[in-house]
Design a protein around this motif. Structure first.
Motif, mmCIF file in Angstrom:
data_model
loop_
_atom_site.group_PDB
_atom_site.id
_atom_site.type_symbol
_atom_site.label_atom_id
_atom_site.label_comp_id
_atom_site.label_asym_id
_atom_site.label_seq_id
_atom_site.Cartn_x
_atom_site.Cartn_y
_atom_site.Cartn_z
ATOM 1 N N LEU A 1 9.285 -9.412 -50.746
ATOM 2 C CA LEU A 1 9.429 -10.522 -49.804
ATOM 3 C C LEU A 1 8.807 -10.189 -48.454
ATOM 4 C CD1 LEU A 1 13.066 -11.626 -50.660
ATOM 5 C CD2 LEU A 1 10.983 -12.944 -51.081
ATOM 6 N N TYR A 2 9.001 -8.958 -48.011
ATOM 7 C CA TYR A 2 8.402 -8.541 -46.734
ATOM 8 C C TYR A 2 6.878 -8.668 -46.763
ATOM 9 C CZ TYR A 2 12.711 -6.555 -44.733
ATOM 10 O OH TYR A 2 13.957 -6.379 -44.206
ATOM 11 N N LYS A 3 6.266 -8.487 -47.918
ATOM 12 C CA LYS A 3 4.807 -8.615 -48.029
ATOM 13 C C LYS A 3 4.337 -10.039 -47.729
ATOM 14 C CE LYS A 3 4.482 -4.974 -51.481
ATOM 15 N NZ LYS A 3 4.254 -4.699 -52.911
ATOM 16 N N PHE A 4 5.206 -11.026 -47.969
ATOM 17 C CA PHE A 4 4.870 -12.423 -47.676
ATOM 18 C C PHE A 4 5.015 -12.747 -46.195
ATOM 19 C CE2 PHE A 4 5.962 -12.850 -52.207
ATOM 20 C CZ PHE A 4 4.973 -13.692 -52.654
ATOM 21 N N ALA A 5 5.831 -11.979 -45.489
ATOM 22 C CA ALA A 5 6.176 -12.281 -44.103
ATOM 23 C C ALA A 5 5.118 -11.741 -43.148
ATOM 24 C CB ALA A 5 7.538 -11.694 -43.777
ATOM 25 N N ASP A 6 4.489 -12.644 -42.403
ATOM 26 C CA ASP A 6 3.417 -12.267 -41.477
ATOM 27 C C ASP A 6 3.908 -11.954 -40.070
ATOM 28 O OD1 ASP A 6 1.515 -12.728 -43.466
ATOM 29 O OD2 ASP A 6 1.286 -14.831 -42.898
ATOM 30 N N THR A 7 5.092 -12.429 -39.731
ATOM 31 C CA THR A 7 5.565 -12.283 -38.356
ATOM 32 C C THR A 7 6.948 -11.616 -38.335
ATOM 33 O OG1 THR A 7 6.734 -14.404 -38.319
ATOM 34 C CG2 THR A 7 4.371 -14.436 -37.732
ATOM 35 N N PRO A 8 7.309 -11.040 -37.212
ATOM 36 C CA PRO A 8 8.666 -10.492 -37.081
ATOM 37 C C PRO A 8 9.741 -11.559 -37.301
ATOM 38 C CG PRO A 8 7.285 -9.667 -35.313
ATOM 39 C CD PRO A 8 6.481 -10.711 -36.040
ATOM 40 N N GLN A 9 9.469 -12.797 -36.859
ATOM 41 C CA GLN A 9 10.435 -13.880 -37.061
ATOM 42 C C GLN A 9 10.663 -14.131 -38.552
ATOM 43 O OE1 GLN A 9 9.250 -17.724 -35.599
ATOM 44 N NE2 GLN A 9 11.258 -18.624 -35.966
ATOM 45 N N MET A 10 9.592 -14.138 -39.338
ATOM 46 C CA MET A 10 9.726 -14.323 -40.788
ATOM 47 C C MET A 10 10.498 -13.153 -41.396
ATOM 48 S SD MET A 10 6.074 -15.759 -42.084
ATOM 49 C CE MET A 10 5.546 -17.429 -41.773
ATOM 50 N N LYS A 11 10.152 -11.945 -40.992
ATOM 51 C CA LYS A 11 10.828 -10.760 -41.532
ATOM 52 C C LYS A 11 12.322 -10.769 -41.207
ATOM 53 C CE LYS A 11 7.218 -7.399 -42.064
ATOM 54 N NZ LYS A 11 5.910 -7.480 -41.862
#
Length: 162
Positions: free
Chosen positions: A94-104
């Protein structure tokens, strides 16, 4: 309305059970401002009902699993407030999909809310027997209750002392 997405590998065992357990506990606790769904990292079972063995084990506890499997999409990081991974492998995917700290910041291990199983991986019961499915349900029920308690605590802080 808060939206939660439970994610496992194929979306036929752990995450659909978590979705239904959370819904049932939210209703039991009169938390009506939540939307829950589930997805899988892989797309092998898209459109399928949850695994028969998981449905049977869950039904024995009063949970009826009827959602259809879907694959995780990057857009879910925008459309859900909280994304809960069944294990650390899924968490890292899932972290691989997250581009920003907010997404993470939206992505968490589901057991991080569990009083009993905090930080543990919820094992995939797919190649196991009934005891494996029962253990997964124990872990999901505990984690989802911890999640409910977390939200109730957040609401009481927001509303102030009574």
């Amino acid at each position: 309305m808060k939206s939660l997405l439970f994610v496992c590998l194929g979306n036929i065992c752990r995450s659909p059970a978590a979705e239904e357990i959370f819904r049932a506990l939210a209703a039991k606790n009169n938390l009506t401002d939540f939307k829950a769904a589930s997805a899988g990292i892989g797309d092998w079972y898209v459109g399928h009902l949850p695994d028969d063995r998981m449905r049977e084990a869950a039904q024995d506890r009063g949970h009826f699993l009827a959602s259809r499997a879907q694959a995780f999409k990057k857009e879910f990081l925008d459309s859900y407030d909280l994304i809960l991974a069944a294990d650390t492998e899924v968490l890292h995917d899932l972290y691989k999909f997250a581009d920003t700290p907010q997404m993470k910041s939206k992505i968490h291990l589901l057991t991080s809310f569990s009083p009993i199983y905090r930080g543990e991986n919820i094992p995939d019961p797919f190649y196991g027997g009934r005891k494996d499915f029962d253990l997964v349900l124990d872990m999901l029920e505990d984690s989802c209750q911890g999640l409910i308690d977390y939200f109730k605590n957040q609401n009481s802080k927001k509303n102030g002392p009574s």
